[in-house]
Design an enzyme around this catalytic site. Sequence first.
Site, PDB file in Angstrom:
ATOM      1  N   CYS A 329       0.884  -1.154  -0.006  1.00 56.51           N
ATOM      2  CA  CYS A 329      -0.102   0.187   0.106  1.00 56.51           C
ATOM      3  C   CYS A 329       0.811   1.157  -0.163  1.00 56.51           C
ATOM      4  O   CYS A 329       1.511   1.570  -0.980  1.00 56.51           O
ATOM      5  CB  CYS A 329      -1.029  -0.053   1.243  1.00 56.51           C
ATOM      6  N   HIS A 427      -3.474  -5.203   1.425  1.00 53.23           N
ATOM      7  CA  HIS A 427      -3.205  -5.662   2.618  1.00 53.23           C
ATOM      8  C   HIS A 427      -3.856  -7.197   2.959  1.00 53.23           C
ATOM      9  O   HIS A 427      -4.494  -7.491   2.495  1.00 53.23           O
ATOM     10  CB  HIS A 427      -4.100  -4.810   3.755  1.00 53.23           C
TER      11      HIS A 427
END
Length: 485
Positions: A329, A427
């Site tokens: 991310c 994630h």
Amino acid sequence: MTTLMVQGTTSDAGKSTLVTALCRWLARQGVAVVPFKPQNMALNSAVTADGGEIGRAQAVQAQAANLAPHTDMNPVLLKPNSDIGAQVIVHGRAVTSMDAAAYHDYKRVALQAVLDSHRRLSAAYRVVMVEGAGSPAEINLRAGDIANMGFAEAVDCPVILIADIDKGGVFAHLVGTLALLSESEQARVQGFVINRFRGDIALLQPGLDWLEQRTGKPVLGVLPYLMDLHLEAEDAIDVRQAGKSAEVLKVVVPVLPRISNHTDFDPLRLHPQVDLQFVGPGQPVPSADLIILPGSKSVRADLAWLRANGWEAAIQKHLRYGGKLLGICGGLQMLGTRIADPLGLEGPAGESAGLGLLDFATVLEADKQLRNVQGRLLPEAVPVTGYEIHAGVSTGSALARPAVQLDDGRSDGAISADGQILGTYLHGLFESPDACAALLRWAGLEAVQQVDYHALRERDIERLADLVETHLDTAKLRRFCGLGG
């Protein structure tokens, strides 16, 4: 329909754990129970089935209640992006960023969102199991409180107060907290739970008797210290590790000032073949097989912190000697050539040069991407599930070699031409056993043991429910839940 609230004398007293335990204990009995936290401040979040964002602790509690996470379970989420400000998320969607003074004025709006969510849950479930935040006795935060007694008073619900004996001072915590509450708030407290006790309970009994006599309220039970309980932490990074085998992969993660979703690394902590090390400010960067750049709530500021702490040179050296580098991310965004924040979403508007390790640039946009996804992790094309929580849109030639091919037809992330660097927006990818094993092989571990992280979490939730049965006064708990003795 009944609402029962768990409040704590301090942060990390065990509120999340007790709510998780009570949710599974009630669900075992066939009771329709739902977790609820009016206001949460955390950088660890989860994506819900309805496409919103809530605290990860409530997602774990939803699992304990055998439910899919929903935005009503945590209607207000505050994600700090500076020392004095936070992004405000209401019903799963980012509203704006505010400093503490502005949010204080906004609390009336936030309270209405909280009460709306509670009303919907109360209509749909037999028991709403509520978790407070921090302590109800923070004098400077009591005006306009929506997280603890302010909420309890608004919905007229009973409260259980939990305290952590392992840190010491448990009786002062309980008596002091009670003394700082108003008379009506004190009357809401139905009893105490003492958490993380180790030793002979007979030696504690005189203190319990004194506490009941002093306060006129019962001790509902004493929960033992569980050495190997590994539920996801809400705030602090959990550095405990499971026992390791002889052959281990060394993995290093920088503790960014605004690190987010560090629960990504829980499966690695528990893996017998991974030696996971978190490295904070001022600490030397150790040698490693794999460096992981984690998620961040303030990517440009955290990238500046990395440079100031010598990480850029350390990463270059790591790559020269054949080490692997993974960005997740915000960590993915750092790998590119440029990060632009024209709207000032994560701090002052502007742009920063990335590490320049992959040829793409990122622009932060107001519309945050929130979705649960599944697909294939490349190059092995093993199945992977995960979730996206990001405001950045990345474009560039490096993305033509994606790290993940998603089932919805999109591709995600990038792999460098030499295979040393991998970046993804996903994630939770280490929670997929096949994907975790593939990444460990990519990083240099030859014979990888597969670990089912979801099974480990389910085991721990069951253990917590067992503790309720054996260590708490279940007859009183059932009465508090409106279920009879």
